[in-house]
Design a protein around this motif. Structure first.
Motif, short mmCIF file in Angstrom:
data_model
loop_
_atom_site.label_atom_id
_atom_site.label_comp_id
_atom_site.label_asym_id
_atom_site.label_seq_id
_atom_site.Cartn_x
_atom_site.Cartn_y
_atom_site.Cartn_z
N GLY A 74 7.98 12.61 3.28
CA GLY A 74 8.04 13.76 2.40
C GLY A 74 6.85 13.90 1.48
N ASP A 75 5.89 12.98 1.56
CA ASP A 75 4.68 13.06 0.73
C ASP A 75 3.79 14.16 1.31
OD1 ASP A 75 2.18 12.67 -0.54
OD2 ASP A 75 2.60 10.54 -0.83
N ASP A 76 3.66 15.26 0.57
CA ASP A 76 2.98 16.43 1.12
C ASP A 76 1.47 16.43 0.92
OD1 ASP A 76 2.81 16.93 -1.58
OD2 ASP A 76 3.73 18.91 -1.50
N ARG A 77 0.92 15.36 0.39
CA ARG A 77 -0.53 15.30 0.21
C ARG A 77 -1.19 15.18 1.59
NH1 ARG A 77 -0.70 10.73 -4.33
NH2 ARG A 77 0.90 9.92 -2.90
N ASN A 78 -2.23 15.95 1.77
CA ASN A 78 -2.84 16.12 3.09
C ASN A 78 -3.16 14.80 3.78
OD1 ASN A 78 -4.02 17.77 5.22
ND2 ASN A 78 -6.01 17.12 4.43
N PHE A 79 -3.85 13.90 3.07
CA PHE A 79 -4.32 12.69 3.73
C PHE A 79 -3.21 11.65 3.91
CE2 PHE A 79 -8.31 14.37 1.83
CZ PHE A 79 -8.92 14.68 3.04
N VAL A 80 -2.10 11.84 3.22
CA VAL A 80 -0.95 10.96 3.44
C VAL A 80 -0.13 11.47 4.62
CG1 VAL A 80 1.19 10.01 2.49
CG2 VAL A 80 -0.83 10.22 1.04
N LYS A 81 0.25 12.74 4.59
CA LYS A 81 1.14 13.24 5.65
C LYS A 81 0.49 13.13 7.02
CE LYS A 81 0.05 18.22 5.39
NZ LYS A 81 0.60 19.57 5.07
N LYS A 82 -0.83 13.34 7.09
CA LYS A 82 -1.51 13.21 8.38
C LYS A 82 -1.49 11.77 8.88
CE LYS A 82 -4.46 17.29 8.23
NZ LYS A 82 -5.86 17.82 8.24
N ALA A 83 -1.62 10.82 7.95
CA ALA A 83 -1.59 9.40 8.35
C ALA A 83 -0.18 8.98 8.75
CB ALA A 83 -2.10 8.53 7.22
N VAL A 84 0.83 9.49 8.05
CA VAL A 84 2.22 9.19 8.42
C VAL A 84 2.50 9.71 9.83
CG1 VAL A 84 4.63 9.69 7.88
CG2 VAL A 84 3.05 9.13 6.04
N ASN A 85 2.07 10.92 10.10
CA ASN A 85 2.23 11.52 11.42
C ASN A 85 1.49 10.70 12.49
OD1 ASN A 85 0.71 13.66 13.41
ND2 ASN A 85 2.86 14.16 13.13
N TRP A 86 0.29 10.30 12.17
CA TRP A 86 -0.56 9.50 13.06
C TRP A 86 0.12 8.19 13.41
CZ3 TRP A 86 -5.53 6.90 10.75
CH2 TRP A 86 -6.30 6.32 11.78
N ALA A 87 0.67 7.51 12.39
CA ALA A 87 1.35 6.24 12.63
C ALA A 87 2.58 6.43 13.53
CB ALA A 87 1.77 5.62 11.29
N LEU A 88 3.35 7.48 13.28
CA LEU A 88 4.54 7.74 14.08
C LEU A 88 4.16 8.00 15.54
CD1 LEU A 88 7.58 8.21 14.31
CD2 LEU A 88 7.21 10.55 13.46
N ARG A 89 3.16 8.81 15.74
CA ARG A 89 2.73 9.13 17.11
C ARG A 89 2.21 7.89 17.84
NH1 ARG A 89 -1.24 14.16 16.95
NH2 ARG A 89 -2.28 12.71 15.55
N ASN A 90 1.40 7.08 17.14
CA ASN A 90 0.83 5.91 17.80
C ASN A 90 1.88 4.86 18.14
OD1 ASN A 90 -1.63 7.16 17.62
ND2 ASN A 90 -2.67 5.48 16.57
N PHE B 201 0.83 -1.20 0.00
CA PHE B 201 0.00 0.00 0.00
C PHE B 201 0.88 1.27 0.00
CE2 PHE B 201 -3.69 -2.49 1.84
CZ PHE B 201 -4.56 -2.23 0.79
N ALA B 202 1.93 1.27 0.80
CA ALA B 202 2.79 2.44 0.88
C ALA B 202 3.47 2.74 -0.45
CB ALA B 202 3.83 2.26 1.98
N ALA B 203 3.79 1.69 -1.20
CA ALA B 203 4.48 1.87 -2.48
C ALA B 203 3.54 2.37 -3.57
CB ALA B 203 5.10 0.54 -2.92
N ASP B 204 2.24 2.26 -3.35
CA ASP B 204 1.25 2.72 -4.33
C ASP B 204 1.14 4.25 -4.25
OD1 ASP B 204 -1.37 3.43 -5.53
OD2 ASP B 204 -1.65 1.26 -5.63
N ASP B 205 1.25 4.92 -5.38
CA ASP B 205 1.29 6.38 -5.36
C ASP B 205 -0.08 7.03 -5.23
OD1 ASP B 205 2.98 8.74 -5.52
OD2 ASP B 205 1.99 9.14 -7.44
N ARG B 206 -1.15 6.27 -5.30
CA ARG B 206 -2.48 6.85 -5.12
C ARG B 206 -2.62 7.31 -3.67
NH1 ARG B 206 -6.00 1.90 -7.21
NH2 ARG B 206 -4.40 0.88 -5.93
N GLU B 207 -3.17 8.51 -3.50
CA GLU B 207 -3.22 9.11 -2.17
C GLU B 207 -3.91 8.23 -1.14
OE1 GLU B 207 -4.33 13.37 0.01
OE2 GLU B 207 -5.00 13.01 -2.06
N PHE B 208 -5.07 7.70 -1.47
CA PHE B 208 -5.81 6.94 -0.47
C PHE B 208 -5.24 5.54 -0.29
CE2 PHE B 208 -9.31 10.02 -1.57
CZ PHE B 208 -9.20 10.72 -0.38
N ALA B 209 -4.61 4.99 -1.31
CA ALA B 209 -3.94 3.70 -1.14
C ALA B 209 -2.76 3.85 -0.18
CB ALA B 209 -3.48 3.15 -2.48
N ARG B 210 -1.97 4.90 -0.39
CA ARG B 210 -0.83 5.11 0.51
C ARG B 210 -1.29 5.43 1.92
NH1 ARG B 210 3.88 8.34 -2.02
NH2 ARG B 210 4.11 6.29 -3.01
#
Length: 229
Positions: free
Chosen positions: A164-180, A121-130
């Motif tokens: 470094g993926d600056d798309r809103n729904f990706v960067k927020k999920a990356v941040n969420w995963a790191l915090r959790n 999923f992370a390797a997929d460039d589609r915003e919601f897939a990533r």
């Protein structure tokens, strides 16, 4: 009256009958695409899911509907034991909002925490897939309590790779995963905080935002007091 024996057509008819179009404006305000919404809240859908129960074949049929509420109800009533990785990946092609992703991520983790699928999923460039990859990590970090710490620490390089993926729904999920991950316990906290501090010093704006926000979150005294050894 819906029951565990209700067909997909009967469920769709019940959704239409109980929908409130006035709810759609509120969905728009929180970034949910509503061109196929009819107007049912997630608590209402969860209640319907309890009434009809898990039934994989019916969920597959509901997923074929373009209606937002039908797709969400499908995610609530798929049988996770029958979902294969390729099927989960195929479902991602129809994701149209963060709420759909996050509900699916819970289902996918229930089917089994699969690092290979998360990497796919992370390797997929589609915003919601990533986003799915990091929503799965975020959810699993909280709910998969018996999973070894090493499983989650091993996700940190994936988080760094996509910070470094600056798309809103990706960067927020990356941040969420790191915090959790950082809030699982003290060993995970140390590893996550080290990555957060590294990202906070980045010249890249998105990496820096993720890092600084995670450092602030993981350094909060009240949260630190809740951490287990």
């Amino acid at each position: 009256m819906l029951s565990r024996n209700s067909s997909a057509d009967a469920v769709l008819a019940a959704l239409e009958a109980s929908a409130d179009p006035a709810l759609i404006a509120g969905m728009d305000r929180v970034g949910i695409r509503t061109e196929h919404a009819i107007g049912l809240s997630n608590p209402a859908l969860r209640q319907i899911a309890r009434e009809i129960g898990v039934e994989h074949g019916r969920a597959v049929a509901l997923w074929q509907s373009p209606v937002r509420e039908a797709k969400l109800l499908a995610l609530l009533t798929f049988d996770p034991e029958r979902l294969k990785p390729d099927e989960m990946f195929a479902l991602a092609g129809d994701f149209t909002s963060w709420e759909m992703v996050d509900m699916a991520a819970d289902l996918f983790v229930e089917a089994g925490l699969d690092p290979a699928l998360i990497a796919r999923f992370a390797a997929d460039d589609r915003e919601f897939a990533r986003r799915t990859a990091f929503a799965m990590v975020a959810g699993a970090a909280v709910h998969c309590k018996s999973e070894p710490d090493e499983t989650f620490i091993a996700f940190l390089p994936l988080i760094e790779a996509h910070a470094g993926d600056d798309r809103n729904f990706v960067k927020k999920a990356v941040n969420w995963a790191l915090r959790n991950i950082g809030m699982r316990n003290r060993p995970c906290h140390a590893a996550a905080l080290a990555l957060a501090e590294k990202l906070a010093g980045s010249e890249d704006r998105t990496r820096r935002w993720i890092g600084r926000d995670a450092v602030k979150y993981l350094s909060d005294p009240k949260r630190l007091a809740r951490l287990k050894g």
